[in-house]
Scaffold this motif. Structure first.
Motif, PDB file in Angstrom:
ATOM      1  N   SER A  52       3.566  -0.681 -11.161  1.00  0.00           N
ATOM      2  CA  SER A  52       2.255  -0.674 -11.806  1.00  0.00           C
ATOM      3  C   SER A  52       1.251   0.115 -10.973  1.00  0.00           C
ATOM      4  O   SER A  52       1.459   0.341  -9.772  1.00  0.00           O
ATOM      5  N   PRO A  53       0.136   0.549 -11.567  1.00  0.00           N
ATOM      6  CA  PRO A  53      -0.905   1.240 -10.797  1.00  0.00           C
ATOM      7  C   PRO A  53      -1.402   0.406  -9.621  1.00  0.00           C
ATOM      8  O   PRO A  53      -1.708   0.942  -8.551  1.00  0.00           O
ATOM      9  N   GLN A  54      -1.461  -0.905  -9.814  1.00  0.00           N
ATOM     10  CA  GLN A  54      -1.895  -1.780  -8.725  1.00  0.00           C
ATOM     11  C   GLN A  54      -0.910  -1.741  -7.562  1.00  0.00           C
ATOM     12  O   GLN A  54      -1.296  -1.672  -6.399  1.00  0.00           O
ATOM     13  N   ALA A  55       0.387  -1.790  -7.894  1.00  0.00           N
ATOM     14  CA  ALA A  55       1.412  -1.731  -6.853  1.00  0.00           C
ATOM     15  C   ALA A  55       1.352  -0.404  -6.106  1.00  0.00           C
ATOM     16  O   ALA A  55       1.483  -0.354  -4.877  1.00  0.00           O
ATOM     17  N   VAL A  56       1.142   0.664  -6.845  1.00  0.00           N
ATOM     18  CA  VAL A  56       1.043   1.991  -6.228  1.00  0.00           C
ATOM     19  C   VAL A  56      -0.129   2.037  -5.258  1.00  0.00           C
ATOM     20  O   VAL A  56      -0.033   2.621  -4.172  1.00  0.00           O
ATOM     21  N   SER A  57      -1.244   1.391  -5.613  1.00  0.00           N
ATOM     22  CA  SER A  57      -2.408   1.401  -4.725  1.00  0.00           C
ATOM     23  C   SER A  57      -2.108   0.679  -3.415  1.00  0.00           C
ATOM     24  O   SER A  57      -2.602   1.078  -2.353  1.00  0.00           O
ATOM     25  N   ALA A  58      -1.299  -0.379  -3.475  1.00  0.00           N
ATOM     26  CA  ALA A  58      -0.953  -1.118  -2.256  1.00  0.00           C
ATOM     27  C   ALA A  58      -0.079  -0.288  -1.331  1.00  0.00           C
ATOM     28  O   ALA A  58      -0.306  -0.223  -0.117  1.00  0.00           O
ATOM     29  N   LEU A  59       0.923   0.374  -1.900  1.00  0.00           N
ATOM     30  CA  LEU A  59       1.810   1.193  -1.077  1.00  0.00           C
ATOM     31  C   LEU A  59       1.068   2.425  -0.555  1.00  0.00           C
ATOM     32  O   LEU A  59       1.315   2.880   0.567  1.00  0.00           O
ATOM     33  N   THR A  60       0.157   2.944  -1.352  1.00  0.00           N
ATOM     34  CA  THR A  60      -0.670   4.073  -0.918  1.00  0.00           C
ATOM     35  C   THR A  60      -1.530   3.682   0.275  1.00  0.00           C
ATOM     36  O   THR A  60      -1.742   4.496   1.186  1.00  0.00           O
ATOM     37  N   LEU A  61      -2.013   2.460   0.292  1.00  0.00           N
ATOM     38  CA  LEU A  61      -2.813   1.976   1.417  1.00  0.00           C
ATOM     39  C   LEU A  61      -2.027   2.076   2.716  1.00  0.00           C
ATOM     40  O   LEU A  61      -2.509   2.623   3.717  1.00  0.00           O
ATOM     41  N   TRP A  62      -0.807   1.541   2.722  1.00  0.00           N
ATOM     42  CA  TRP A  62       0.031   1.591   3.921  1.00  0.00           C
ATOM     43  C   TRP A  62       0.341   3.040   4.316  1.00  0.00           C
ATOM     44  O   TRP A  62       0.282   3.396   5.485  1.00  0.00           O
ATOM     45  N   LYS A  63       0.663   3.877   3.329  1.00  0.00           N
ATOM     46  CA  LYS A  63       1.000   5.275   3.624  1.00  0.00           C
ATOM     47  C   LYS A  63      -0.206   5.993   4.228  1.00  0.00           C
ATOM     48  O   LYS A  63      -0.066   6.769   5.186  1.00  0.00           O
ATOM     49  N   ASP A  64      -1.381   5.757   3.682  1.00  0.00           N
ATOM     50  CA  ASP A  64      -2.592   6.386   4.209  1.00  0.00           C
ATOM     51  C   ASP A  64      -2.862   5.965   5.647  1.00  0.00           C
ATOM     52  O   ASP A  64      -3.314   6.774   6.466  1.00  0.00           O
ATOM     53  N   TRP A  65      -2.590   4.701   5.959  1.00  0.00           N
ATOM     54  CA  TRP A  65      -2.791   4.243   7.340  1.00  0.00           C
ATOM     55  C   TRP A  65      -1.884   5.015   8.296  1.00  0.00           C
ATOM     56  O   TRP A  65      -2.323   5.408   9.380  1.00  0.00           O
ATOM     57  N   LEU A  66      -0.649   5.244   7.904  1.00  0.00           N
ATOM     58  CA  LEU A  66       0.239   6.028   8.769  1.00  0.00           C
ATOM     59  C   LEU A  66      -0.224   7.475   8.872  1.00  0.00           C
ATOM     60  O   LEU A  66      -0.228   8.063   9.963  1.00  0.00           O
ATOM     61  N   ASN A  67      -0.626   8.044   7.738  1.00  0.00           N
ATOM     62  CA  ASN A  67      -1.072   9.438   7.741  1.00  0.00           C
ATOM     63  C   ASN A  67      -2.275   9.655   8.647  1.00  0.00           C
ATOM     64  O   ASN A  67      -2.400  10.698   9.301  1.00  0.00           O
ATOM     65  N   ARG A  68      -3.168   8.680   8.698  1.00  0.00           N
ATOM     66  CA  ARG A  68      -4.385   8.800   9.494  1.00  0.00           C
ATOM     67  C   ARG A  68      -4.192   8.361  10.942  1.00  0.00           C
ATOM     68  O   ARG A  68      -5.101   8.473  11.753  1.00  0.00           O
ATOM     69  N   GLY A  69      -2.998   7.849  11.242  1.00  0.00           N
ATOM     70  CA  GLY A  69      -2.759   7.371  12.596  1.00  0.00           C
ATOM     71  C   GLY A  69      -3.351   6.004  12.864  1.00  0.00           C
ATOM     72  O   GLY A  69      -3.480   5.585  14.012  1.00  0.00           O
ATOM     73  N   TYR A  70      -3.691   5.271  11.795  1.00  0.00           N
ATOM     74  CA  TYR A  70      -4.245   3.922  11.955  1.00  0.00           C
ATOM     75  C   TYR A  70      -3.138   2.897  12.203  1.00  0.00           C
ATOM     76  O   TYR A  70      -3.388   1.811  12.730  1.00  0.00           O
ATOM     77  N   ALA A  71      -1.922   3.217  11.764  1.00  0.00           N
ATOM     78  CA  ALA A  71      -0.736   2.382  12.014  1.00  0.00           C
ATOM     79  C   ALA A  71       0.343   3.282  12.597  1.00  0.00           C
ATOM     80  O   ALA A  71       0.434   4.461  12.235  1.00  0.00           O
ATOM     81  N   PRO A  72       1.165   2.771  13.500  1.00  0.00           N
ATOM     82  CA  PRO A  72       2.179   3.605  14.139  1.00  0.00           C
ATOM     83  C   PRO A  72       3.392   3.822  13.238  1.00  0.00           C
ATOM     84  O   PRO A  72       3.703   2.991  12.373  1.00  0.00           O
ATOM     85  N   ASN A  73       4.082   4.918  13.433  1.00  0.00           N
ATOM     86  CA  ASN A  73       5.312   5.178  12.677  1.00  0.00           C
ATOM     87  C   ASN A  73       6.380   4.130  12.956  1.00  0.00           C
ATOM     88  O   ASN A  73       7.305   3.952  12.166  1.00  0.00           O
ATOM     89  N   SER A  74       6.245   3.429  14.069  1.00  0.00           N
ATOM     90  CA  SER A  74       7.236   2.419  14.435  1.00  0.00           C
ATOM     91  C   SER A  74       7.305   1.271  13.448  1.00  0.00           C
ATOM     92  O   SER A  74       8.280   0.512  13.440  1.00  0.00           O
ATOM     93  N   VAL A  75       6.302   1.123  12.579  1.00  0.00           N
ATOM     94  CA  VAL A  75       6.329   0.013  11.618  1.00  0.00           C
ATOM     95  C   VAL A  75       7.557   0.103  10.712  1.00  0.00           C
ATOM     96  O   VAL A  75       8.030  -0.912  10.200  1.00  0.00           O
ATOM     97  N   ILE A  76       8.083   1.322  10.522  1.00  0.00           N
ATOM     98  CA  ILE A  76       9.234   1.497   9.637  1.00  0.00           C
ATOM     99  C   ILE A  76      10.435   0.710  10.146  1.00  0.00           C
ATOM    100  O   ILE A  76      11.252   0.217   9.361  1.00  0.00           O
ATOM    101  N   ASN A  77      10.533   0.574  11.460  1.00  0.00           N
ATOM    102  CA  ASN A  77      11.655  -0.164  12.048  1.00  0.00           C
ATOM    103  C   ASN A  77      11.240  -1.500  12.647  1.00  0.00           C
ATOM    104  O   ASN A  77      12.092  -2.232  13.165  1.00  0.00           O
ATOM    105  N   ASN A  78       9.962  -1.812  12.598  1.00  0.00           N
ATOM    106  CA  ASN A  78       9.474  -3.048  13.217  1.00  0.00           C
ATOM    107  C   ASN A  78       9.952  -4.292  12.487  1.00  0.00           C
ATOM    108  O   ASN A  78       9.836  -4.390  11.263  1.00  0.00           O
ATOM    109  N   THR A  79      10.466  -5.238  13.246  1.00  0.00           N
ATOM    110  CA  THR A  79      10.597  -6.600  12.741  1.00  0.00           C
ATOM    111  C   THR A  79       9.268  -7.288  13.012  1.00  0.00           C
ATOM    112  O   THR A  79       8.361  -6.716  13.641  1.00  0.00           O
ATOM    113  N   GLN A  80       9.134  -8.518  12.585  1.00  0.00           N
ATOM    114  CA  GLN A  80       7.893  -9.234  12.883  1.00  0.00           C
ATOM    115  C   GLN A  80       7.775  -9.518  14.382  1.00  0.00           C
ATOM    116  O   GLN A  80       6.672  -9.613  14.920  1.00  0.00           O
TER     117      GLN A  80
END
Length: 408
Positions: free
Chosen positions: A217-245
């Motif tokens: 849904s458009p809402q779901a896309v907005s949520a995933l876009t949020l996370w992607k934008d954080w990585l693109n801007r360097g607000y979250a590290p690329n390591s999250v892709i492999n991070n466990t909790q």
């Protein structure tokens, strides 16, 4: 093995990432109020001298029977229960991770709370929903944990961020930008390609008003876009892709991050972190608290060949979820209690739990909305979409569209 049970074994295998030959049961005469009753739980960290195991024995004494307790790793427990059910040797009382309840219920391996005469009237409805399938309830939550945002007070101060200003996605993203500009790091979380990744994505997914019945849904896309934008801007590290909790928490514990998404189980580690921290609920897209997924176990009563055993089994289960015992057990497990009365007692004793109680009140079971055994497949496609997007191989829309098609 029946076709229904075979299907459930396959489903259980995908549920095992949380987040979990049969052991024989030592039974007595099989009559009510006599002999030995078996309890299986997912708490192998507690030995015979622990308060938890002592409580099990106490509940047995109160019911006039002996209790034989066996503990398994969460994943192993699910598989053992399915095999035991096939061999008609299920435990009398089973304490199992909440997403597994609907799996076992659909396989007709659990009694309903109505049939077992378990009182659920005091249980918070949103927590009880994780154990419901087809309009029936198949257990009682022993407690719940969920996710929230830990924040580093010193990092926010150096970035000029007032935590009271963080109320929605836009203000949170602005705070991450200020932290980066101040030479610090923004936020860390777990986006690994397992159930942990889905678990951590769900507050943002649900916080956008998306539903698991339509994950593109458009809402779901907005949520995933949020996370992607954080990585693109360097607000979250690329390591999250492999991070466990766990590894995500280790990043936050360096003292360099403004925020970390994590759960109640990190409270003890937070006290050892060596810096002042605070906790806020995960904000929804437009403000307010986002529904986060519930973790925690349900006390259930498996189907038995000898129905005369149910009376004692119900006494054992009722003892475990009584108000007095819930308080002590949930304190030991770092859980929020499933009843308002015990939650109030917890906050009175530990005021810092207030934010977690608020988060749990807004939380949602992963198998709620009558998803039942469909949830594991949906979750797998959801974490696959997250991985595809964050790695840059697909856009949020294309990744989620592919996920929705796979679910169908």
């Amino acid at each position: 093995m029946s076709r229904r049970l075979i299907a459930v074994v396959v489903t259980a295998a995908t549920l095992g990432t949380g987040v979990a030959a049969c052991a024989s049961s030592s039974r007595g005469s099989g009559g009510a109020g006599s002999g030995t009753y078996t309890i299986w739980d997912p708490y192998p960290q507690f030995d015979a001298d622990s308060a938890w195991v002592q409580l099990l024995a106490k509940c047995g004494t109160t019911a006039g029977v002996k209790v034989k307790r066996t503990a398994f790793d969460t994943t192993d427990l699910t598989n053992k229960v399915l095999l035991a059910a096939q061999q008609r040797n299920a435990p009398d009382v089973l304490i199992v991770d909440n997403p597994v309840v609907s799996t076992l219920a659909e396989a007709e391996l659990l009694t309903t709370t109505t049939d077992a005469k378990l009182d659920t009237s005091a249980i918070e409805p949103n927590l009880l929903a994780a154990g419901q399938e087809g309009g029936k309830t198949y257990g009682v939550p022993i407690g719940a944990n969920t996710l929230a945002l830990f924040y580093n007070k010193a990092v926010l101060k150096s970035a000029g961020v007032d935590i009271a200003s963080v109320k929605d996605w836009a203000s949170l993203t602005a705070a991450l930008g200020k932290a980066k500009a101040a030479g610090k790091k923004g936020i860390t979380f777990s986006a690994i390609g397992t159930e942990e990744g889905s678990f951590q994505f769900l507050p943002w997914f649900w916080g956008s008003s998306a539903q698991l019945t339509r994950i593109d849904s458009p809402q779901a896309v907005s949520a995933l876009t949020l996370w992607k934008d954080w990585l693109n801007r360097g607000y979250a590290p690329n390591s999250v892709i492999n991070n466990t909790q766990t590894t995500s928490w280790q990043e936050f514990a360096t003292g360099q991050y403004a925020f970390a998404e994590n759960g109640t189980w990190q409270l003890a580690n937070a006290e050892k972190a060596g810096f002042d921290y605070g906790i806020i609920p995960i904000p929804a897209q437009s403000g307010g608290t986002a529904p986060a997924p519930t973790g925690g176990e349900f006390v259930t009563i498996p189907v038995q060949g000898k129905t005369a055993r149910y009376g004692v089994s119900a006494k054992l289960a009722s003892c475990l979820i009584s108000a007095d015992n819930l308080y002590n057990t949930d304190t030991t497990l770092s859980y929020v209690a499933p009843t308002e009365a015990v939650q109030t007692k917890q906050v009175a004793a530990t005021p810092g739990l207030k934010v977690w109680v608020e988060a749990v009140k807004a939380a949602k079971g992963r198998t709620s909305d009558n998803l039942g055994t469909r949830y594991p497949k949906i979750s797998q496609q959801l974490w696959t979409a997250v991985q595809s997007t964050l790695s840059g191989s697909k856009s949020p829309q294309s990744a989620l569209s592919a996920a929705q098609n796979a679910v169908k």
